[in-house]
Motif scaffolding. Structure first.
Motif, short mmCIF file in Angstrom:
data_model
loop_
_atom_site.label_atom_id
_atom_site.label_comp_id
_atom_site.label_asym_id
_atom_site.label_seq_id
_atom_site.Cartn_x
_atom_site.Cartn_y
_atom_site.Cartn_z
N GLY A 1 -18.91 -4.36 1.09
CA GLY A 1 -18.57 -3.48 -0.03
C GLY A 1 -17.39 -2.60 0.30
O GLY A 1 -16.51 -2.36 -0.54
N THR A 2 -17.34 -2.10 1.55
CA THR A 2 -16.21 -1.27 1.98
C THR A 2 -14.93 -2.09 2.01
O THR A 2 -13.87 -1.63 1.58
N LEU A 3 -15.03 -3.32 2.52
CA LEU A 3 -13.85 -4.19 2.58
C LEU A 3 -13.31 -4.46 1.17
O LEU A 3 -12.10 -4.45 0.95
N LYS A 4 -14.21 -4.67 0.22
CA LYS A 4 -13.77 -4.92 -1.15
C LYS A 4 -13.12 -3.67 -1.74
O LYS A 4 -12.09 -3.76 -2.42
N SER A 5 -13.71 -2.51 -1.49
CA SER A 5 -13.14 -1.26 -2.00
C SER A 5 -11.75 -1.02 -1.42
O SER A 5 -10.84 -0.55 -2.12
N VAL B 1 0.86 -1.19 0.00
CA VAL B 1 0.00 0.00 0.00
C VAL B 1 0.89 1.23 0.00
O VAL B 1 1.90 1.29 0.70
N ASP B 2 0.55 2.21 -0.83
CA ASP B 2 1.34 3.44 -0.87
C ASP B 2 0.71 4.49 0.04
O ASP B 2 -0.38 4.31 0.59
N PHE B 3 1.42 5.60 0.21
CA PHE B 3 0.97 6.65 1.11
C PHE B 3 -0.45 7.11 0.80
O PHE B 3 -1.30 7.22 1.69
N ILE B 4 -0.70 7.42 -0.45
CA ILE B 4 -1.99 8.00 -0.83
C ILE B 4 -3.13 7.03 -0.56
O ILE B 4 -4.16 7.40 0.02
N ASN B 5 -2.97 5.76 -0.97
CA ASN B 5 -4.04 4.80 -0.78
C ASN B 5 -4.20 4.37 0.67
O ASN B 5 -5.30 3.98 1.08
N ALA B 6 -3.14 4.45 1.45
CA ALA B 6 -3.26 4.14 2.89
C ALA B 6 -4.21 5.14 3.55
O ALA B 6 -5.08 4.76 4.35
N ALA B 7 -4.06 6.42 3.21
CA ALA B 7 -4.95 7.45 3.76
C ALA B 7 -6.39 7.23 3.29
O ALA B 7 -7.33 7.39 4.07
N LYS B 8 -6.56 6.84 2.02
CA LYS B 8 -7.90 6.59 1.50
C LYS B 8 -8.58 5.44 2.24
O LYS B 8 -9.77 5.50 2.55
N ALA B 9 -7.81 4.39 2.53
CA ALA B 9 -8.37 3.22 3.22
C ALA B 9 -8.89 3.60 4.61
O ALA B 9 -9.97 3.18 5.02
N VAL B 10 -8.12 4.41 5.33
CA VAL B 10 -8.55 4.84 6.67
C VAL B 10 -9.80 5.71 6.57
O VAL B 10 -10.73 5.58 7.38
N ASP B 11 -9.85 6.58 5.57
CA ASP B 11 -11.04 7.42 5.40
C ASP B 11 -12.27 6.59 5.08
O ASP B 11 -13.39 6.94 5.47
N MET B 12 -12.10 5.47 4.37
CA MET B 12 -13.23 4.58 4.09
C MET B 12 -13.82 4.00 5.37
O MET B 12 -15.00 3.66 5.42
#
Length: 271
Positions: A198-202, A101-112
């Motif tokens: 759905g969130t887990l899949k995203s 996981v990269d920096f940008i997507n790590a932040a997105k995952a937490v926001d989800m």
């Protein structure tokens, strides 16, 4: 209820054998930094428990085809496969599965997940704000200043910044502890009924991995449903008693007794 039934089916399908996964966090602020492995963590899923083992990123190891260097450089040289090969060759482990996981997507995952409830000191708060100011220059998010300390809710950028803090007491060892704390909080949050399949899949789609989606969901169901897995046991390697800082050609390394480190890692993840 539908989510619980789905996870129960996945739980039943999971093998009782222990499984190892290598979580790799990479610095994606720029093309020049995109190859750095900023976080190296082995997650071991046992039938009875869940363990996380951080490997210090400055550990001086033999990288196949490249010689002695910091372990995090192996990702820059050859991606997840070379990093796994480096770990297996130096420490006699048997790891094949990885999640990047990269920096940008790590932040997105937490926001989800709606952010995480964390405990931060004033010193950490200041460093979080400094890191977030830098991060939003690359991900185009709005800068949100953290003004409170103690028990606070952090958004994705703030959580990412929290995992990057190293210039406090404890240095990089404390930093790996923060990373494992965040993993614990994410597991706790994901186990809530409020998080949908759905969130887990995203979230899964944000990661670069060699794990099949259905196999990943089987493991997720197993981890999230078993109460013993809600607060994983965690540890950092190498231990301080067989490692020391070492400077070569002006570069700081963490030099360790690699055979002892390998023995410790294997004993920890197997038991």
């Amino acid at each position: 209820m539908k989510r619980i039934l789905t996870l129960l089916l996945l739980f039943a399908a999971l093998s009782s054998n222990a499984q190892n996964y290598l979580f790799i966090g990479i610095d994606s602020r720029s093309k020049e930094l995109a190859g750095n492995a900023d976080m190296i963590m082995i997650m071991t899923v046992h039938k009875e428990n869940l363990k996380m083992a951080s490997i210090m990123r400055d550990t001086y190891v033999n990288i196949p085809g490249h010689g002695m260097d910091k372990i995090n450089a192996s990702y820059r040289y050859g991606g997840a496969k070379l990093l796994i090969s480096t770990i297996n060759n130096n420490f006699k482990t048997k790891i094949s599965s990885y999640i990047v996981v990269d920096f940008i997507n790590a932040a997105k995952a937490v926001d989800m997940l709606g952010g995480l409830d964390m405990t931060v000191t004033d010193e950490e708060r200041q460093q979080i704000n400094n890191y977030v100011k830098e991060q939003v220059m690359y991900n185009n998010n709005k800068y949100v200043e953290l003004t409170d300390t103690g028990n606070v809710k952090l958004n994705g950028d703030q959580v990412l910044a929290y995992t990057r803090i190293r210039h406090t007491a404890g240095g990089d060892r404390k930093r790996t502890e923060r990373q494992r704390t965040v993993f614990n909080m994410i597991i706790k949050k994901m186990s809530s009924d409020k998080v949908s399949m759905g969130t887990l899949k995203s979230m899964f789609l944000l990661f670069n991995t060699n794990i099949d989606y259905h196999a990943a969901m089987e493991t997720a169901g197993y981890v999230l449903l078993d109460p013993h897995h809600k607060w994983p046991e965690t540890k950092v390697f190498p231990a301080e008693d067989y490692s020391r800082g070492w400077i070569k050609n002006g570069i700081w390394y963490l030099k360790a007794d690699l055979p002892t480190m390998g023995k410790d890692i294997n004993e920890y993840i197997k038991n």
